[in-house]
Motif scaffolding. Structure first.
Motif, PDB file in Angstrom:
ATOM      1  N   ALA A   1       0.814  -1.518  -0.168  1.00  0.00           N
ATOM      2  CA  ALA A   1      -0.092   0.196   0.186  1.00  0.00           C
ATOM      3  C   ALA A   1       1.155   0.854   0.242  1.00  0.00           C
ATOM      4  O   ALA A   1       0.142   2.601  -0.889  1.00  0.00           O
TER       5      ALA A   1
ATOM      6  N   LEU B   1      -5.520   8.659  -2.420  1.00  0.00           N
ATOM      7  CA  LEU B   1      -5.183   7.837  -1.790  1.00  0.00           C
ATOM      8  C   LEU B   1      -6.284   8.545  -0.854  1.00  0.00           C
ATOM      9  O   LEU B   1      -6.357   7.255   0.592  1.00  0.00           O
TER      10      LEU B   1
ATOM     11  N   ILE C   1      -6.739  -3.099  -2.725  1.00  0.00           N
ATOM     12  CA  ILE C   1      -5.072  -2.101  -2.887  1.00  0.00           C
ATOM     13  C   ILE C   1      -4.795  -3.509  -3.977  1.00  0.00           C
ATOM     14  O   ILE C   1      -3.925  -2.183  -4.892  1.00  0.00           O
TER      15      ILE C   1
ATOM     16  N   GLY D   1      -6.044  -1.659  -7.140  1.00  0.00           N
ATOM     17  CA  GLY D   1      -5.441  -0.335  -7.287  1.00  0.00           C
ATOM     18  C   GLY D   1      -3.886  -0.084  -7.841  1.00  0.00           C
ATOM     19  O   GLY D   1      -3.517   0.434  -8.853  1.00  0.00           O
ATOM     20  N   SER D   2      -3.078  -0.954  -7.239  1.00  0.00           N
ATOM     21  CA  SER D   2      -1.902  -0.961  -8.482  1.00  0.00           C
ATOM     22  C   SER D   2      -1.819  -1.628  -9.680  1.00  0.00           C
ATOM     23  O   SER D   2      -1.044  -1.021 -10.411  1.00  0.00           O
TER      24      SER D   2
ATOM     25  N   SER E   1      -6.822   1.635  -4.032  1.00  0.00           N
ATOM     26  CA  SER E   1      -6.197   1.916  -3.246  1.00  0.00           C
ATOM     27  C   SER E   1      -6.990   2.674  -2.359  1.00  0.00           C
ATOM     28  O   SER E   1      -6.744   1.962  -1.024  1.00  0.00           O
TER      29      SER E   1
ATOM     30  N   SER F   1       3.887  -4.317  -5.979  1.00  0.00           N
ATOM     31  CA  SER F   1       2.810  -4.430  -5.149  1.00  0.00           C
ATOM     32  C   SER F   1       0.968  -4.932  -5.416  1.00  0.00           C
ATOM     33  O   SER F   1       0.984  -5.269  -4.082  1.00  0.00           O
TER      34      SER F   1
ATOM     35  N   ALA G   1       0.518  -7.748  -2.420  1.00  0.00           N
ATOM     36  CA  ALA G   1      -0.963  -7.430  -2.032  1.00  0.00           C
ATOM     37  C   ALA G   1      -2.188  -8.411  -2.131  1.00  0.00           C
ATOM     38  O   ALA G   1      -3.206  -8.959  -1.057  1.00  0.00           O
TER      39      ALA G   1
END
Length: 480
Positions: free
Chosen positions: A272, A301, A332, A335-336, A359, A435, A439
């Protein structure tokens, strides 16, 4: 509204200790000029604070369980405030780095007790709301650091980023002494051998990760620090098994929920937040944004996490902890992946919006419940230990993430040289992908290990908010 005053006292401390993780970044050039120090030497102004937090959190949690969470929280606030003043008055880089280390000692005492104080003060729906607000403050503070730091440094000088802590810490101490119950002392004594060995292990590992990221993994000091960390970790096990009052009760690791949450905490923090360091570099070095505008570009964020955590806290007590934690980590990851798909050589800051916002929703869902679930997965007498352990793993996850993702980022930038735009975009692309993987693994670990039915509804009466003695959490809210 009086019942929420204890939460205000706790959140004030949480805010300043987490803001100070990132607030220094944008002030380093001014510090280097004023103190006649190299920029690289002042990197330790950031690193020594992270090192102290990671190394001392477990010892601080053990002290909190022994002497009382409020007592140690107030002591931590006091040390933090005095060290902040020393930072602002530092005449040279050595004095500033030393004061930052002491500031980290105070921060560790505050960080280790914060979640346990929330858990001990509230119950039922109130506890869910309290952890939601507390988690929102946690997430917003770390992301707001660069913005606050940029505003204060540009407007008043770098000393202001430390002086601003003083009135907040004084208010937090005064409010804590007025509205938080003292609580009882724990039985037993401090596990000095365990505390020393664990501190050596955590400090050596943190130092190895920091130095390895800067000087390469084959660097002699990095290798020596990794070896020392490994030896200390091995020694720690028999030391704790033989201790009558262990700093970390290793039997807790046999609880799948607790172990799964520790693994999730490490990977969550990596996924994150570690990548934000490199996104900030891209915003300022490639897009040419000022520190303040670069910080504002990360607000999707921070803002989303704050709103979601506060709103979700009213309802998360109705679900098993693995639902918001696992779901948040999956978001998350999503979002990555959006960042991975959106950022390229010709992108502007708007390419970040969707990925950071998604995220942020995940951070808002996972952060409050992650810590509260760890605290409630152990007996009440081990609350400080559990809170310290999960926050230690979060801090190590952040340090590990910056080191490992930094190596990935640097390799991609070098491979694309001399095209700076393409190199940075390629680096963020790969950081975002790793990332997302981290996650997803964190989500799987939590969903598989934290197997708890949704809790039944229970009274929303605060515990301790009006001076009542601390009590064990109701069975319906405990994670077995």
């Amino acid at each position: 509204m009086r019942k929420w005053l204890p939460l205000v006292a706790i959140c004030l401390g949480a805010f300043i200790l987490l803001v100070d993780v990132t607030i220094v970044n944008v002030a380093l050039p001014r510090m280097a000029d004023d103190l006649n120090a190299s920029f690289s030497s002042l990197q330790w102004v950031i690193d020594v604070y992270a090192l102290a937090l990671a190394a001392l959190l477990m010892a601080a949690g053990s002290l909190a369980d022994l002497f009382g969470h409020r007592r140690l929280y107030v002591a931590g606030l006091t040390v933090f405030a005095l060290a902040s003043l020393a930072c602002a008055l530092s005449p040279n880089a050595a004095a500033l780095i030393t004061a930052r280390a002491v500031q980290g000692v105070g921060g560790a005492a505050m960080f280790a007790t914060s979640a346990a104080l929330v858990s001990a003060t509230y119950a039922g729906r109130d506890r869910g709301v309290a952890f939601g607000v507390w988690g929102a403050v946690n997430g917003a503070a770390a992301a707001a650091g660069p913005i606050v730091g940029g505003l204060l440094t540009q407007g008043f000088g770098w000393q202001a980023i430390f002086l601003v802590n003083l009135p907040i810490a004084v208010a937090a101490v005064a409010l804590t002494l007025k509205v938080l119950p003292v609580g009882g002392r724990g039985a037993g004594r401090l596990d000095v051998p365990g505390a020393l060995v664990f501190t050596v292990a955590a400090a050596s590992l943190t130092y190895a990760l920091i130095r390895g990221g800067e000087h390469g993994w084959g660097d002699g000091q990095s290798v020596a620090a990794f070896v020392l960390a490994g030896v200390a970790a091995v020694v720690f096990v028999p030391v704790e098994l033989r201790s009558a009052h262990p700093m970390l009760d290793l039997a807790l690791l046999r609880r799948p929920a607790f172990s799964g949450l520790l693994a999730g905490a490490l990977l969550y923090q990596l996924a994150a937040f570690s990548g934000l360091v490199f996104i900030s570099l891209w915003l300022q070095d490639v897009l040419g944004l000022s520190p303040v505008r670069g910080g504002l570009a990360l607000m999707p964020l921070a803002g989303t996490a704050f709103v979601v955590a506060g709103a979700a806290g009213r309802h998360t007590h109705r679900f098993a902890p693995r639902v918001p934690i696992g779901g948040g980590m999956l978001l998350i990851g999503a979002g990555s992946l959006l960042l991975w798909a959106s950022v390229h050589a010709s992108s502007g800051q708007t390419a970040l919006f969707a990925g950071l916002a998604v995220s942020g929703v995940g951070v808002g869902l996972a952060t409050p419940v992650l810590v509260s679930a760890a605290v409630e997965s152990v007996p009440p007498a081990r609350a400080g230990m559990a809170g310290a352990a999960v926050n230690t793993f979060r801090q190590l996850g952040m340090t590990l993430g910056i080191a490992l993702l930094g190596a990935v980022f640097s390799d991609r930038v070098r491979a694309a040289a001399p095209d700076l735009h393409a190199g940075y975009a390629s680096g963020i692309d790969r950081v975002a992908l790793w990332s997302a993987i981290a996650a997803t693994v964190a989500a799987v670990a939590v969903l598989a290990a934290v197997r708890t039915p949704a809790p039944a509804a229970h009274p929303a009466t605060p515990r301790g908010g009006s001076g009542a003695p601390e009590a064990a959490p109701p069975p319906a809210t405990r994670t077995r």
